[in-house]
Design an enzyme around this catalytic site. Structure first.
Site, PDB file in Angstrom:
ATOM      1  N   SER A 145       8.604  73.944   0.944  1.00 61.06           N
ATOM      2  CA  SER A 145       9.842  74.328   0.245  1.00 61.06           C
ATOM      3  C   SER A 145      10.699  73.075   0.077  1.00 61.06           C
ATOM      4  CB  SER A 145      10.603  75.369   1.073  1.00 61.06           C
ATOM      5  OG  SER A 145      11.056  74.752   2.265  1.00 61.06           O
ATOM      6  N   HIS A 192      11.504  87.939   2.295  1.00 61.38           N
ATOM      7  CA  HIS A 192      11.273  86.829   3.228  1.00 61.38           C
ATOM      8  C   HIS A 192      11.794  87.169   4.627  1.00 61.38           C
ATOM      9  CE1 HIS A 192      11.266  84.525  -0.683  1.00 61.38           C
ATOM     10  NE2 HIS A 192      10.113  84.194  -0.133  1.00 61.38           N
ATOM     11  N   GLY A 216       6.919  86.646   0.705  1.00 59.65           N
ATOM     12  CA  GLY A 216       7.434  87.502   1.783  1.00 59.65           C
ATOM     13  C   GLY A 216       6.335  88.381   2.342  1.00 59.65           C
ATOM     14  N   ASP A 273       4.863  82.293   5.910  1.00 61.23           N
ATOM     15  CA  ASP A 273       5.639  81.322   6.671  1.00 61.23           C
ATOM     16  C   ASP A 273       6.079  81.930   8.008  1.00 61.23           C
ATOM     17  OD1 ASP A 273       7.212  79.298   7.597  1.00 61.23           O
ATOM     18  OD2 ASP A 273       8.575  79.206   5.916  1.00 61.23           O
ATOM     19  N   ASP A 304       6.978  75.113  -2.961  1.00 61.89           N
ATOM     20  CA  ASP A 304       7.362  76.521  -2.826  1.00 61.89           C
ATOM     21  C   ASP A 304       8.844  76.671  -3.197  1.00 61.89           C
ATOM     22  OD1 ASP A 304       7.011  79.194  -2.029  1.00 61.89           O
ATOM     23  OD2 ASP A 304       7.675  78.781   0.025  1.00 61.89           O
TER      24      ASP A 304
HETATM   25  P1  13P Z   1       7.347  85.247   4.854  1.00 62.12           P
HETATM   26  O1  13P Z   1       8.774  85.038   5.276  1.00 62.12           O
HETATM   27  O2  13P Z   1       7.013  86.704   4.802  1.00 62.12           O
HETATM   28  O3  13P Z   1       6.380  84.487   5.676  1.00 62.12           O
HETATM   29  O4  13P Z   1       7.219  84.727   3.332  1.00 62.12           O
HETATM   30  C1  13P Z   1       7.033  83.360   3.082  1.00 62.12           C
HETATM   31  C2  13P Z   1       7.163  83.037   1.632  1.00 62.12           C
HETATM   32  O5  13P Z   1       7.221  83.869   0.766  1.00 62.12           O
HETATM   33  C3  13P Z   1       7.213  81.606   1.290  1.00 62.12           C
HETATM   34  O6  13P Z   1       7.422  81.404  -0.068  1.00 62.12           O
HETATM   35  O1  G3H Z   2      10.209  81.406   1.124  1.00 58.44           O
HETATM   36  C1  G3H Z   2      10.755  80.713   1.969  1.00 58.44           C
HETATM   37  C2  G3H Z   2       9.914  79.991   2.947  1.00 58.44           C
HETATM   38  O2  G3H Z   2       9.783  80.750   4.125  1.00 58.44           O
HETATM   39  C3  G3H Z   2      10.466  78.626   3.201  1.00 58.44           C
HETATM   40  O3  G3H Z   2      11.647  78.704   3.929  1.00 58.44           O
HETATM   41  O4  G3H Z   2      13.311  77.246   2.773  1.00 58.44           O
HETATM   42  O5  G3H Z   2      13.492  77.742   5.228  1.00 58.44           O
HETATM   43  O6  G3H Z   2      11.683  76.232   4.347  1.00 58.44           O
HETATM   44  P1  G3H Z   2      12.592  77.396   4.076  1.00 58.44           P
HETATM   45 ZN    ZN Z   3       8.701  82.895  -0.917  1.00 58.14          ZN
END
Ligand code: 13P
Ligand code: G3H
Ligand code: ZN
Length: 292
Positions: free
Chosen positions: A33, A163, A195, A239, A65
């Protein structure tokens, strides 16, 4: 074919995921991300992933991401990412089309593919009534128009996932009817589920047993992810489950061995537990293992 896309933030997470994928002989997507890039720094992430490519003979993609804007997507394209996501879901339909189109034009000119997002992923904390919730799900007709007008290569849709560790208040529920309609209208566009962590109960329990305070966490059960794959989802983002694995393992060491202060003594079990978690997903949930 279903691919797991796992979020990376540091060396141990990258090693855990690529070790797991290598043992399962599975292709894998590593995704960062913009906050992961800020944290780890783009060159470190890239070099560590290059190291995993030198070590292993499996396809490993590096994906941006939730790219928040054109500039971040451009930076990642220029820096050699395999693919980028532009997340214009917070904008109006027309603004999302315009932003996505701009990213697609640039990325395609450099041979990089683009994931876009249409619809909003609501969390359980977002107090919405039913008609508000309906408005957040991806509209299948709009999805078709969006893909045709932007030329994006894959599309993240909203069908009830969110998420983080709190996805559902009661039973888990996903709108597979919407997914099916999107797939009917876009049979050739890979669909992405964000998510999509299971919020693995054993990991949540382990975190809580060793002092965390994560009550009532709930994710997408494995059977639903399987159903999503049967209905045309190609990429599943994970994630939260990796965060839980890392936290659970580190908390256990801190509780069992308060005398320990060598980071390797708690990062090693953390890396191992992330690896086990990723192996389980590749083998038992996503079915991308090609192990002989
Ligand atoms: P989770 O929070 O369900 O792991 O989703 C991660 C995600 O969508 C990252 O783009
Ligand atoms: O979709 C979100 C991912 O879990 C990444 O999260 O922006 O805290 O790295 P982050
Ligand atoms: Zn996501």
């Amino acid at each position: 074919m279903l691919f797991g896309a796992f979020n990376v933030n540091n060396m141990e997470i990258i090693q855990a995921i690529t070790d797991a994928a290598n043992e399962e002989n599975s292709p894998v997507i590593l995704q960062a991300s913009s906050s992961a890039i800020k944290y780890a720094r783009i060159n470190y992430l890239k070099k560590m992933i290059e190291a995993s490519l030198e070590e292993y003979d499996i396809p490993i993609a590096l994906h941006l991401d939730h790219g928040p804007d054109f500039e971040t997507c451009k930076m990642c394209v220029d820096s050699g990412f395999s693919s980028v996501m532009i997340d214009g879901s917070k904008y109006s339909f027309e603004e999302n089309v315009a932003l996505t189109k701009k990213v697609v034009e640039y990325a395609h000119s450099k041979g990089v593919v683009v994931e876009a997002e249409l619809g909003k992923l609501a969390g359980v904390e977002d107090d919405v009534n039913v008609s508000d919730a309906d408005a957040m799900y991806t509209n299948p007709d709009e999805a078709k128009e969006f893909v045709e007008r932007t030329g994006c290569d894959s599309l993240a849709i909203a069908i009830g996932t969110s998420h983080g560790a709190y996805k559902f208040k009661g039973d888990a529920k996903l709108r597979f009817d919407i997914l099916q309609k999107v797939k009917e209208k876009l049979p050739h566009t890979p669909i992405v589920l964000h998510g999509a962590s299971t919020v693995i109960p054993e990991l949540v329990d382990m975190c809580n047993k060793y002092g965390a305070n994560i009550p009532g966490a709930k994710g997408v059960p494995d059977e639903m992810l399987h159903e999503a794959s049967l209905n045309g989802v190609s990429k599943i983002n994970v994630d939260t489950d990796l965060r839980l694995a890392m936290t659970a393992a580190i908390r256990k060491v801190f509780t069992d061995e308060p005398e320990t202060f060598d980071p390797r003594k708690y990062m090693l079990p953390a890396r191992d537990l992330i690896k086990q978690t990723v192996k389980h997903k590749i083998k038992d949930v996503f079915g991308s293992s090609n192990k002989a």
